[in-house]
Write a protein that holds these residues in place. Structure first.
Motif, short mmCIF file in Angstrom:
data_model
loop_
_atom_site.label_atom_id
_atom_site.label_comp_id
_atom_site.label_asym_id
_atom_site.label_seq_id
_atom_site.Cartn_x
_atom_site.Cartn_y
_atom_site.Cartn_z
N GLN A 168 8.38 -0.73 -4.99
CA GLN A 168 8.71 0.40 -5.87
C GLN A 168 8.24 0.14 -7.29
O GLN A 168 7.83 1.08 -8.00
N SER A 169 8.27 -1.12 -7.72
CA SER A 169 7.76 -1.44 -9.05
C SER A 169 6.25 -1.21 -9.12
O SER A 169 5.73 -0.79 -10.17
N PHE A 170 5.55 -1.46 -8.01
CA PHE A 170 4.12 -1.15 -7.96
C PHE A 170 3.90 0.36 -8.08
O PHE A 170 2.99 0.82 -8.76
N ALA A 171 4.76 1.13 -7.39
CA ALA A 171 4.62 2.58 -7.42
C ALA A 171 4.87 3.13 -8.83
O ALA A 171 4.25 4.11 -9.25
N GLU A 172 5.78 2.50 -9.55
CA GLU A 172 6.06 2.92 -10.92
C GLU A 172 4.89 2.59 -11.85
O GLU A 172 4.64 3.31 -12.83
N LYS A 173 4.16 1.55 -11.52
CA LYS A 173 3.06 1.09 -12.39
C LYS A 173 1.76 1.85 -12.13
O LYS A 173 0.99 2.10 -13.06
N TYR A 174 1.53 2.20 -10.85
CA TYR A 174 0.24 2.79 -10.48
C TYR A 174 0.41 4.20 -9.93
O TYR A 174 1.15 4.41 -8.96
N ASP A 232 -8.43 0.53 1.76
CA ASP A 232 -8.93 -0.13 0.55
C ASP A 232 -7.88 -1.08 -0.01
O ASP A 232 -8.20 -2.18 -0.48
N VAL A 233 -6.62 -0.68 0.03
CA VAL A 233 -5.54 -1.54 -0.43
C VAL A 233 -5.35 -2.71 0.52
O VAL A 233 -5.15 -3.86 0.10
N VAL A 234 -5.43 -2.44 1.82
CA VAL A 234 -5.31 -3.51 2.82
C VAL A 234 -6.39 -4.57 2.62
O VAL A 234 -6.13 -5.78 2.68
N GLN A 235 -7.61 -4.12 2.35
CA GLN A 235 -8.70 -5.07 2.11
C GLN A 235 -8.47 -5.86 0.83
O GLN A 235 -8.71 -7.07 0.78
N GLY A 272 0.44 -8.06 -6.29
CA GLY A 272 0.36 -7.51 -7.64
C GLY A 272 -0.99 -7.77 -8.28
O GLY A 272 -1.59 -6.88 -8.91
N ASP A 273 -1.49 -8.99 -8.10
CA ASP A 273 -2.82 -9.32 -8.63
C ASP A 273 -3.90 -8.47 -7.97
O ASP A 273 -4.84 -8.00 -8.63
N SER A 274 -3.76 -8.27 -6.66
CA SER A 274 -4.75 -7.46 -5.93
C SER A 274 -4.75 -6.02 -6.41
O SER A 274 -5.81 -5.40 -6.57
N LEU A 275 -3.55 -5.46 -6.63
CA LEU A 275 -3.47 -4.08 -7.10
C LEU A 275 -4.01 -3.94 -8.51
O LEU A 275 -4.65 -2.93 -8.85
N GLU A 276 -3.76 -4.93 -9.34
CA GLU A 276 -4.29 -4.89 -10.70
C GLU A 276 -5.81 -4.90 -10.69
O GLU A 276 -6.47 -4.18 -11.46
N GLU A 277 -6.37 -5.71 -9.79
CA GLU A 277 -7.83 -5.77 -9.70
C GLU A 277 -8.39 -4.46 -9.14
O GLU A 277 -9.45 -4.00 -9.56
N LEU A 278 -7.65 -3.85 -8.20
CA LEU A 278 -8.13 -2.62 -7.56
C LEU A 278 -7.93 -1.40 -8.46
O LEU A 278 -8.82 -0.56 -8.56
N PHE A 279 -6.77 -1.30 -9.09
CA PHE A 279 -6.43 -0.09 -9.85
C PHE A 279 -6.44 -0.27 -11.37
O PHE A 279 -6.52 0.71 -12.10
N GLY A 280 -6.32 -1.50 -11.81
CA GLY A 280 -6.14 -1.73 -13.24
C GLY A 280 -7.27 -1.19 -14.10
O GLY A 280 -7.04 -0.55 -15.13
N ALA A 281 -8.52 -1.40 -13.71
CA ALA A 281 -9.68 -0.96 -14.49
C ALA A 281 -9.67 0.55 -14.64
O ALA A 281 -9.97 1.09 -15.71
N ALA A 282 -9.32 1.26 -13.57
CA ALA A 282 -9.30 2.73 -13.61
C ALA A 282 -8.27 3.21 -14.63
O ALA A 282 -8.51 4.15 -15.38
N GLU A 283 -7.09 2.54 -14.68
CA GLU A 283 -6.05 2.95 -15.62
C GLU A 283 -6.50 2.69 -17.06
O GLU A 283 -6.24 3.46 -17.97
N GLU A 284 -7.20 1.57 -17.29
CA GLU A 284 -7.69 1.26 -18.63
C GLU A 284 -8.71 2.30 -19.08
O GLU A 284 -8.73 2.70 -20.23
N ASP A 285 -9.55 2.75 -18.14
CA ASP A 285 -10.55 3.76 -18.45
C ASP A 285 -9.88 5.06 -18.88
O ASP A 285 -10.30 5.74 -19.81
N GLU A 286 -8.78 5.42 -18.16
CA GLU A 286 -8.06 6.65 -18.49
C GLU A 286 -7.43 6.56 -19.86
O GLU A 286 -7.36 7.55 -20.61
#
Length: 404
Positions: A319-325, A348-351, A389-403
């Motif tokens: 749920q903390s991941f859901a709140e972040k992303y 994509d998340v599984v990978q 958490g590290d995997s999600l940051e790598e997958l989604f983090g760049a997109a959030e920074e761009d926004e």
């Protein structure tokens, strides 16, 4: 070419392409598995809900080894002690007071339930139709894939067997509308697994039970994935104020040794008669030894409570991941049967998780399914959560920074 690549080449050449694996495993221990090239992972698939007590538990290994040395197979023309003791144990922990039929898989267990319902229905008004839920999953035989309320697994296998109707999960009015004078049973999962990790509601389960009582129908619960303690109870239906007439179990019952079982209440215990149904390998001595050891471990270490407590811990992290992303839309499930709903493809998340050291699987196009062993330390869950958490940051983090 690495050893993993060599094995995958042989696999592709000689195995029918029903799966598309990319990781070659060599061994497992507890909550971890190890690849042939030295990689290691937390196994949050548990072999798709199989290793509830973890990989290669010493007590299961000891029980299997001892049984192989004594009697590896006993046809059902004869009886061995383990089969009788396991049947007794399953009846006791279900509280239904009925009997057991053993087979080799979840599909076979559900097939047995379908056959029992039809056999009973043939003697009670000639009824044969079974109502199942959309987005359910009940197996890969022709009957059980027809019972499965998902078109993707039925395509190309037409004509499908007759005798199945579909209703919407958690919608009792939809179920009532699907019942006819030919209906003999309602088949459902307490938590839909392959269909997206969807838990039933109390209102729905109670409504199905009341409808079955009113119309003289069998209520059948498919516990193949959500059973054996995964939801924090022995059986998923025990999270609700109902008792089914029949339920099926497989996957985790024998910790990886192929086995399935159909368990009845007292009313339907003797619908099958000698010769009306059978299985050469059903109740195999080695599988029974593994199952008795597995049940013993769940009781010894109170893994039902562990599944509930660790499930809350993992749920909070997800749920903390859901709140972040924003790309994570929802988290749902019971115990250690959890699903994370994604905006984009779940694969994509599984990978990304696999690349980071945690194995998960999908449940439909937009749900990441997490089924970790019940026998996990808190520190293992914390470690795996950090990796995810590290995997999600790598997958989604760049997109959030761009926004931003």
């Amino acid at each position: 070419m690495s050893k993993s690549e060599e094995i995958l080449e042989v696999y592709k050449q000689y195995m029918m392409p029903t799966y598309v694996p990319s990781i070659v495993l060599e061994k497992g221990k507890g909550p971890r598995v190890f690849g042939v090239d030295g990689t290691q992972y937390y196994d949050f698939t548990s072999g798709i809900g199989v290793h509830n007590v973890g990989h290669c538990h010493p007590e299961v290994i000891k029980a299997v080894q001892a049984q192989v040395e004594a009697l590896g197979h006993c046809s059902n023309l004869f009886v061995h002690e383990g089969q009788a003791l396991l049947a007794k144990k399953l009846v006791e922990i279900s509280g239904l007071g009925g009997k057991v039929f053993f087979c080799n898989s979840g599909a076979e267990a559900n097939e047995a339930a379908i056959k029992l319902a039809r056999r009973w229905g043939s003697q009670n008004g000639g009824r044969y139709e079974i109502v199942t839920m959309r987005n359910s999953f009940h197996g890969r035989t022709l009957a059980t894939l027809t019972a499965t309320g998902q078109n993707w697994c039925q395509q190309g296998y037409e004509p499908l067997p007759v005798g199945f109707a579909y209703a919407d999960f958690n919608d009792i009015e939809s179920v009532k509308a699907a019942v006819t004078d030919k209906t003999v049973a309602i088949l459902l999962e307490a938590v839909q697994g392959e269909g997206g990790v969807n838990p039933a509601t109390e209102e729905f389960m109670a409504g199905v039970r009341a409808l079955c009582d009113e119309k003289n129908l069998l209520m059948i619960c498919d516990e193949v994935q959500c059973g054996m303690g995964r939801t924090g109870k022995w059986w998923g239906w025990q999270n609700f104020s109902v008792e089914p007439d029949l339920f099926t179990v497989a996957k985790s019952i024998a910790d990886g040794i192929p086995m399935g079982a159909l368990v009845s209440n007292a009313k339907y215990a003797d619908v099958f008669t000698p010769g009306s149904h059978a299985s050469t390998f059903g109740g195999n001595p080695v599988a029974c030894a593994a199952a008795l050891a597995t049940i013993g471990l769940i009781e010894k270490y109170d893994l039902l409570s562990a599944a509930a407590n660790k499930g809350e811990m993992l749920m909070a992290a997800l749920q903390s991941f859901a709140e972040k992303y924003d790309q994570i839309l929802d988290v749902r499930g019971l115990g250690l049967m959890l699903g994370m709903v994604t905006e984009g493809p779940a694969k994509d998340v599984v990978q990304a998780f696999a690349d980071g050291g945690v194995l998960a699987c999908t449940a439909g196009e937009h749900v990441v399914r997490l089924l970790p062993p019940l026998a996990m330390r808190d520190s293992d869950i914390e470690d795996a959560v950090d990796m995810m958490g590290d995997s999600l940051e790598e997958l989604f983090g760049a997109a959030e920074e761009d926004e931003a």
